[in-house]
Write a protein that holds these residues in place. Structure first.
Motif, PDB file in Angstrom:
ATOM      1  N   THR A  33      27.534   0.448 -11.109  1.00 22.53           N
ATOM      2  CA  THR A  33      29.316   0.211 -11.680  1.00 22.53           C
ATOM      3  C   THR A  33      29.047   1.918 -12.700  1.00 22.53           C
ATOM      4  O   THR A  33      28.228   2.160 -13.220  1.00 22.53           O
ATOM      5  CB  THR A  33      28.910  -0.612 -12.335  1.00 22.53           C
ATOM      6  OG1 THR A  33      28.403  -1.269 -13.868  1.00 22.53           O
ATOM      7  CG2 THR A  33      28.983  -2.393 -11.718  1.00 22.53           C
ATOM      8  N   GLY A  34      30.061   1.680 -13.002  1.00 21.83           N
ATOM      9  CA  GLY A  34      30.107   3.079 -14.247  1.00 21.83           C
ATOM     10  C   GLY A  34      31.311   4.268 -13.272  1.00 21.83           C
ATOM     11  O   GLY A  34      32.237   3.926 -12.499  1.00 21.83           O
ATOM     12  N   GLU A  35      31.870   5.116 -14.339  1.00 21.11           N
ATOM     13  CA  GLU A  35      32.584   5.545 -14.105  1.00 21.11           C
ATOM     14  C   GLU A  35      32.054   6.837 -12.950  1.00 21.11           C
ATOM     15  O   GLU A  35      33.153   7.921 -12.940  1.00 21.11           O
ATOM     16  CB  GLU A  35      33.100   6.554 -15.453  1.00 21.11           C
ATOM     17  CG  GLU A  35      32.085   7.284 -16.050  1.00 21.11           C
ATOM     18  CD  GLU A  35      32.899   8.164 -17.141  1.00 21.11           C
ATOM     19  OE1 GLU A  35      33.870   8.595 -17.191  1.00 21.11           O
ATOM     20  OE2 GLU A  35      32.604   6.877 -18.149  1.00 21.11           O
ATOM     21  N   TYR A  36      30.974   7.103 -13.352  1.00 23.70           N
ATOM     22  CA  TYR A  36      30.140   8.435 -11.507  1.00 23.70           C
ATOM     23  C   TYR A  36      29.575   7.658 -10.995  1.00 23.70           C
ATOM     24  O   TYR A  36      28.398   8.319 -10.704  1.00 23.70           O
ATOM     25  CB  TYR A  36      29.202   8.834 -12.564  1.00 23.70           C
ATOM     26  CG  TYR A  36      29.872   9.773 -14.227  1.00 23.70           C
ATOM     27  CD1 TYR A  36      31.179  10.660 -14.059  1.00 23.70           C
ATOM     28  CD2 TYR A  36      29.060   9.045 -15.280  1.00 23.70           C
ATOM     29  CE1 TYR A  36      30.999  10.922 -15.583  1.00 23.70           C
ATOM     30  CE2 TYR A  36      30.070   9.276 -16.842  1.00 23.70           C
ATOM     31  CZ  TYR A  36      30.901  10.891 -16.168  1.00 23.70           C
ATOM     32  OH  TYR A  36      31.286  11.208 -18.038  1.00 23.70           O
ATOM     33  N   VAL A  37      29.611   6.848 -10.385  1.00 24.62           N
ATOM     34  CA  VAL A  37      29.611   6.354  -9.158  1.00 24.62           C
ATOM     35  C   VAL A  37      29.894   7.361  -7.735  1.00 24.62           C
ATOM     36  O   VAL A  37      28.965   7.575  -7.510  1.00 24.62           O
ATOM     37  CB  VAL A  37      29.586   4.645  -8.977  1.00 24.62           C
ATOM     38  CG1 VAL A  37      29.218   4.283  -7.014  1.00 24.62           C
ATOM     39  CG2 VAL A  37      29.988   3.481 -10.077  1.00 24.62           C
ATOM     40  N   ALA A  38      30.713   7.388  -7.525  1.00 27.04           N
ATOM     41  CA  ALA A  38      31.217   8.947  -6.862  1.00 27.04           C
ATOM     42  C   ALA A  38      29.859  10.348  -6.939  1.00 27.04           C
ATOM     43  O   ALA A  38      29.941  10.381  -5.928  1.00 27.04           O
ATOM     44  CB  ALA A  38      33.170   9.102  -6.152  1.00 27.04           C
ATOM     45  N   ALA A  39      30.307  10.320  -8.134  1.00 27.59           N
ATOM     46  CA  ALA A  39      29.781  11.971  -8.153  1.00 27.59           C
ATOM     47  C   ALA A  39      27.921  11.340  -7.893  1.00 27.59           C
ATOM     48  O   ALA A  39      27.312  12.032  -7.287  1.00 27.59           O
ATOM     49  CB  ALA A  39      29.624  11.730  -9.839  1.00 27.59           C
ATOM     50  N   ALA A  40      27.423  10.136  -8.211  1.00 32.31           N
ATOM     51  CA  ALA A  40      26.297  10.027  -8.151  1.00 32.31           C
ATOM     52  C   ALA A  40      26.294   9.854  -6.518  1.00 32.31           C
ATOM     53  O   ALA A  40      24.916   9.829  -5.988  1.00 32.31           O
ATOM     54  CB  ALA A  40      25.679   8.701  -8.645  1.00 32.31           C
ATOM     55  N   ALA A  45      23.797  11.780  -1.019  1.00 31.88           N
ATOM     56  CA  ALA A  45      23.890  12.447   0.130  1.00 31.88           C
ATOM     57  C   ALA A  45      23.190  13.721   0.415  1.00 31.88           C
ATOM     58  O   ALA A  45      22.680  14.211   0.982  1.00 31.88           O
ATOM     59  CB  ALA A  45      25.740  12.287   0.199  1.00 31.88           C
ATOM     60  N   PHE A  46      23.136  14.276  -1.020  1.00 30.23           N
ATOM     61  CA  PHE A  46      23.107  15.933  -0.820  1.00 30.23           C
ATOM     62  C   PHE A  46      21.157  15.932  -0.883  1.00 30.23           C
ATOM     63  O   PHE A  46      20.982  16.355   0.610  1.00 30.23           O
ATOM     64  CB  PHE A  46      23.313  16.541  -2.087  1.00 30.23           C
ATOM     65  CG  PHE A  46      23.247  17.815  -2.172  1.00 30.23           C
ATOM     66  CD1 PHE A  46      22.967  18.527  -0.949  1.00 30.23           C
ATOM     67  CD2 PHE A  46      22.505  18.699  -2.652  1.00 30.23           C
ATOM     68  CE1 PHE A  46      23.164  20.375  -1.065  1.00 30.23           C
ATOM     69  CE2 PHE A  46      22.020  19.922  -3.151  1.00 30.23           C
ATOM     70  CZ  PHE A  46      22.087  20.580  -1.866  1.00 30.23           C
ATOM     71  N   LEU A  47      21.330  15.496  -1.382  1.00 32.94           N
ATOM     72  CA  LEU A  47      19.722  15.227  -1.775  1.00 32.94           C
ATOM     73  C   LEU A  47      18.969  14.721   0.146  1.00 32.94           C
ATOM     74  O   LEU A  47      18.087  14.952  -0.331  1.00 32.94           O
ATOM     75  CB  LEU A  47      19.202  14.175  -2.953  1.00 32.94           C
ATOM     76  CG  LEU A  47      19.537  15.104  -3.859  1.00 32.94           C
ATOM     77  CD1 LEU A  47      19.054  14.131  -5.022  1.00 32.94           C
ATOM     78  CD2 LEU A  47      18.655  16.564  -4.330  1.00 32.94           C
ATOM     79  N   ALA A  48      19.516  13.735   0.444  1.00 31.96           N
ATOM     80  CA  ALA A  48      19.272  12.893   1.519  1.00 31.96           C
ATOM     81  C   ALA A  48      19.248  14.279   2.579  1.00 31.96           C
ATOM     82  O   ALA A  48      18.471  14.176   3.165  1.00 31.96           O
ATOM     83  CB  ALA A  48      20.007  11.788   2.421  1.00 31.96           C
ATOM     84  N   VAL A  49      20.102  14.660   2.856  1.00 30.82           N
ATOM     85  CA  VAL A  49      20.609  15.788   3.590  1.00 30.82           C
ATOM     86  C   VAL A  49      19.737  17.208   3.667  1.00 30.82           C
ATOM     87  O   VAL A  49      19.156  18.048   4.114  1.00 30.82           O
ATOM     88  CB  VAL A  49      22.167  16.735   3.711  1.00 30.82           C
ATOM     89  CG1 VAL A  49      22.153  17.926   4.128  1.00 30.82           C
ATOM     90  CG2 VAL A  49      23.193  15.830   4.083  1.00 30.82           C
ATOM     91  N   VAL A  50      18.928  17.023   1.981  1.00 35.29           N
ATOM     92  CA  VAL A  50      18.433  18.853   2.361  1.00 35.29           C
ATOM     93  C   VAL A  50      17.336  18.135   2.682  1.00 35.29           C
ATOM     94  O   VAL A  50      16.290  18.990   3.333  1.00 35.29           O
ATOM     95  CB  VAL A  50      18.215  18.954   0.502  1.00 35.29           C
ATOM     96  CG1 VAL A  50      16.975  19.720  -0.023  1.00 35.29           C
ATOM     97  CG2 VAL A  50      19.474  19.737   0.451  1.00 35.29           C
TER      98      VAL A  50
END
Length: 72
Positions: A33-40, A45-50
């Motif tokens: 939960t929290g306000e930065y869930v979408a950013a996290a 996702a970016f780290l997984a792709v890299v």
């Protein structure tokens, strides 16, 4: 030297359990939960792709090093 097989198996199971536990805790604490869930989620996702791209490049590099004449 038969004791090394069960030891390596138990260490592999321990590392796998720690990796799964760490992934569960990362998802639970970061994406809970929290306000930065979408950013996290975007960063993860970016780290997984890299990471997948690095593994793919490393696999190609390993094949090239083992037999560079037939790679290309």
């Amino acid at each position: 030297m038969e004791w090394t097989k069960p030891l390596s198996l138990s260490l592999s199971v321990l590392v796998a359990a720690l990796a799964v536990g760490g992934a569960v805790e990362l998802i639970r604490s970061t994406l809970g939960t929290g306000e930065y869930v979408a950013a996290a989620a975007g960063v993860l996702a970016f780290l997984a792709v890299v990471l997948l791209a690095a593994v793919a490049v490393g696999a190609k590099n390993g094949r090239w090093l083992s037999n560079p004449d037939s790679y290309w």
